[in-house]
Design a protein around this motif. Structure first.
Motif, PDB file in Angstrom:
ATOM      1  N   ARG A 195      84.795 -22.977  50.798  1.00 48.23           N
ATOM      2  CA  ARG A 195      85.331 -23.777  49.706  1.00 48.23           C
ATOM      3  C   ARG A 195      86.174 -22.894  48.782  1.00 48.23           C
ATOM      4  O   ARG A 195      85.892 -21.710  48.619  1.00 48.23           O
ATOM      5  CB  ARG A 195      84.175 -24.398  48.912  1.00 48.23           C
ATOM      6  N   LEU A 196      87.190 -23.490  48.198  1.00 49.63           N
ATOM      7  CA  LEU A 196      87.983 -22.837  47.168  1.00 49.63           C
ATOM      8  C   LEU A 196      87.791 -23.616  45.876  1.00 49.63           C
ATOM      9  O   LEU A 196      87.920 -24.838  45.862  1.00 49.63           O
ATOM     10  CB  LEU A 196      89.476 -22.841  47.534  1.00 49.63           C
ATOM     11  N   ASN A 197      87.460 -22.911  44.809  1.00 50.73           N
ATOM     12  CA  ASN A 197      87.362 -23.518  43.481  1.00 50.73           C
ATOM     13  C   ASN A 197      88.435 -22.879  42.620  1.00 50.73           C
ATOM     14  O   ASN A 197      88.635 -21.663  42.687  1.00 50.73           O
ATOM     15  CB  ASN A 197      85.996 -23.254  42.839  1.00 50.73           C
TER      16      ASN A 197
ATOM     17  N   LYS B 189      88.694 -18.966  43.167  1.00 52.88           N
ATOM     18  CA  LYS B 189      87.515 -18.260  43.648  1.00 52.88           C
ATOM     19  C   LYS B 189      87.153 -18.829  45.009  1.00 52.88           C
ATOM     20  O   LYS B 189      87.127 -20.049  45.193  1.00 52.88           O
ATOM     21  CB  LYS B 189      86.349 -18.453  42.681  1.00 52.88           C
ATOM     22  N   VAL B 190      86.870 -17.942  45.953  1.00 48.53           N
ATOM     23  CA  VAL B 190      86.496 -18.352  47.299  1.00 48.53           C
ATOM     24  C   VAL B 190      84.973 -18.377  47.391  1.00 48.53           C
ATOM     25  O   VAL B 190      84.309 -17.395  47.061  1.00 48.53           O
ATOM     26  CB  VAL B 190      87.076 -17.379  48.356  1.00 48.53           C
ATOM     27  N   ILE B 191      84.421 -19.500  47.830  1.00 45.40           N
ATOM     28  CA  ILE B 191      82.976 -19.655  47.996  1.00 45.40           C
ATOM     29  C   ILE B 191      82.661 -19.523  49.488  1.00 45.40           C
ATOM     30  O   ILE B 191      83.292 -20.185  50.314  1.00 45.40           O
ATOM     31  CB  ILE B 191      82.489 -21.034  47.485  1.00 45.40           C
ATOM     32  N   CYS B 192      81.691 -18.663  49.800  1.00 47.55           N
ATOM     33  CA  CYS B 192      81.343 -18.401  51.195  1.00 47.55           C
ATOM     34  C   CYS B 192      79.935 -18.893  51.508  1.00 47.55           C
ATOM     35  O   CYS B 192      79.090 -19.017  50.612  1.00 47.55           O
ATOM     36  CB  CYS B 192      81.412 -16.905  51.483  1.00 47.55           C
ATOM     37  N   ASN B 193      79.686 -19.114  52.804  1.00 46.87           N
ATOM     38  CA  ASN B 193      78.339 -19.483  53.246  1.00 46.87           C
ATOM     39  C   ASN B 193      77.495 -18.212  53.430  1.00 46.87           C
ATOM     40  O   ASN B 193      77.948 -17.106  53.086  1.00 46.87           O
ATOM     41  CB  ASN B 193      78.394 -20.337  54.521  1.00 46.87           C
ATOM     42  N   ASN B 194      76.300 -18.350  53.972  1.00 46.77           N
ATOM     43  CA  ASN B 194      75.395 -17.213  54.138  1.00 46.77           C
ATOM     44  C   ASN B 194      75.941 -16.135  55.069  1.00 46.77           C
ATOM     45  O   ASN B 194      75.530 -14.981  55.006  1.00 46.77           O
ATOM     46  CB  ASN B 194      74.031 -17.693  54.644  1.00 46.77           C
ATOM     47  N   GLU B 195      76.861 -16.509  55.956  1.00 46.96           N
ATOM     48  CA  GLU B 195      77.474 -15.549  56.877  1.00 46.96           C
ATOM     49  C   GLU B 195      78.763 -14.960  56.308  1.00 46.96           C
ATOM     50  O   GLU B 195      79.542 -14.336  57.028  1.00 46.96           O
ATOM     51  CB  GLU B 195      77.758 -16.203  58.240  1.00 46.96           C
ATOM     52  N   ASN B 196      79.009 -15.185  55.014  1.00 47.51           N
ATOM     53  CA  ASN B 196      80.199 -14.695  54.316  1.00 47.51           C
ATOM     54  C   ASN B 196      81.496 -15.294  54.860  1.00 47.51           C
ATOM     55  O   ASN B 196      82.550 -14.679  54.800  1.00 47.51           O
ATOM     56  CB  ASN B 196      80.256 -13.161  54.332  1.00 47.51           C
TER      57      ASN B 196
ATOM     58  N   VAL C 192      99.416 -16.154  49.709  1.00 51.15           N
ATOM     59  CA  VAL C 192      98.459 -15.748  48.680  1.00 51.15           C
ATOM     60  C   VAL C 192      97.083 -16.360  48.969  1.00 51.15           C
ATOM     61  O   VAL C 192      96.059 -15.687  48.854  1.00 51.15           O
ATOM     62  CB  VAL C 192      98.958 -16.154  47.273  1.00 51.15           C
ATOM     63  N   VAL C 193      97.058 -17.619  49.368  1.00 48.04           N
ATOM     64  CA  VAL C 193      95.785 -18.278  49.684  1.00 48.04           C
ATOM     65  C   VAL C 193      95.137 -17.598  50.884  1.00 48.04           C
ATOM     66  O   VAL C 193      93.928 -17.342  50.884  1.00 48.04           O
ATOM     67  CB  VAL C 193      95.980 -19.785  49.942  1.00 48.04           C
ATOM     68  N   LYS C 194      95.901 -17.272  51.909  1.00 47.79           N
ATOM     69  CA  LYS C 194      95.349 -16.564  53.084  1.00 47.79           C
ATOM     70  C   LYS C 194      94.737 -15.228  52.675  1.00 47.79           C
ATOM     71  O   LYS C 194      93.650 -14.874  53.117  1.00 47.79           O
ATOM     72  CB  LYS C 194      96.434 -16.339  54.135  1.00 47.79           C
ATOM     73  N   GLN C 195      95.442 -14.478  51.840  1.00 53.89           N
ATOM     74  CA  GLN C 195      94.939 -13.193  51.378  1.00 53.89           C
ATOM     75  C   GLN C 195      93.671 -13.364  50.538  1.00 53.89           C
ATOM     76  O   GLN C 195      92.762 -12.545  50.597  1.00 53.89           O
ATOM     77  CB  GLN C 195      96.002 -12.452  50.574  1.00 53.89           C
ATOM     78  N   ALA C 196      93.629 -14.438  49.777  1.00 53.97           N
ATOM     79  CA  ALA C 196      92.465 -14.692  48.917  1.00 53.97           C
ATOM     80  C   ALA C 196      91.204 -14.893  49.734  1.00 53.97           C
ATOM     81  O   ALA C 196      90.106 -14.556  49.288  1.00 53.97           O
ATOM     82  CB  ALA C 196      92.707 -15.912  48.048  1.00 53.97           C
ATOM     83  N   LEU C 197      91.341 -15.438  50.924  1.00 50.94           N
ATOM     84  CA  LEU C 197      90.158 -15.673  51.755  1.00 50.94           C
ATOM     85  C   LEU C 197      89.455 -14.364  52.078  1.00 50.94           C
ATOM     86  O   LEU C 197      88.243 -14.346  52.279  1.00 50.94           O
ATOM     87  CB  LEU C 197      90.545 -16.425  53.030  1.00 50.94           C
ATOM     88  N   ASP C 198      90.185 -13.245  52.088  1.00 47.37           N
ATOM     89  CA  ASP C 198      89.575 -11.929  52.299  1.00 47.37           C
ATOM     90  C   ASP C 198      89.079 -11.318  50.990  1.00 47.37           C
ATOM     91  O   ASP C 198      88.035 -10.691  50.943  1.00 47.37           O
ATOM     92  CB  ASP C 198      90.580 -10.974  52.944  1.00 47.37           C
TER      93      ASP C 198
END
Length: 161
Positions: free
Chosen positions: A147-149, A136-143, A105-111
């Motif tokens: 981080r996971l919150n 919620k997955v937090i991404c950098n400027n390159e998506n 589930v965590v792996k899928q959440a990254l997408d």
């Protein structure tokens, strides 16, 4: 330069220092007020988490650092801030029948950038609890995920009812 000019410059310098001192005192007082407000908000958040049995956490994907609120520690059966949390330690508390599911589930959440899950944990005292988690997955400027919150709530009593 005459004595009068020197005295006048010293007077201006002294007045500038006095003015700066007053400004700094005002700034310190404002910081104290903001700190007191922040402490009150933190206290209120902690109380709300205790009442609702909802905790929050953060996991830095790049460094592996994990932070839990006091309520997450309590949900998992530990004293608040008793130790530093790791992802592996967290997984060790997840019921063995559900670890693979949760990792997937965590792996899928990254997408997907957001997900929720229900799973069981086993606390150190052997008691099994059912948790609901929103992440919620937090991404950098390159998506790229950095981080996971999340929030976690003990829903055992609701499930039993």
């Amino acid at each position: 330069m005459s004595y009068k000019d020197t005295t006048n410059q010293e007077s201006i310098s002294y007045q500038a220092l006095v003015d700066e001192n007053h400004a700094l005192k005002d700034e310190i007082q404002n910081l104290r007020v903001h700190l007191k407000d922040a402490e009150e908000r933190e206290r209120s958040l902690t109380e709300a988490q205790e009442i609702s049995h909802i905790g929050n956490w953060c996991r830095n994907i790049e460094t592996g650092e994990v932070r839990w609120s006091d309520e997450v520690y309590r949900i998992f059966g530990f004293k608040p801030q008793e130790f530093g949390v790791t992802y592996d330690m967290f997984l060790s508390r997840v019921h063995p029948d559900e670890r693979e599911y949760l990792v997937e589930v965590v792996k899928q959440a990254l997408d997907k950038k957001f997900f929720d899950a229900e799973y069981r944990i086993i606390r150190p005292d052997g008691v099994e609890r059912i948790l609901h988690e929103d992440i919620k997955v937090i991404c950098n400027n390159e998506n790229i995920p950095i981080r996971l919150n999340g929030t976690v709530q003990d829903i055992t009593e609701r499930k039993k009812a």
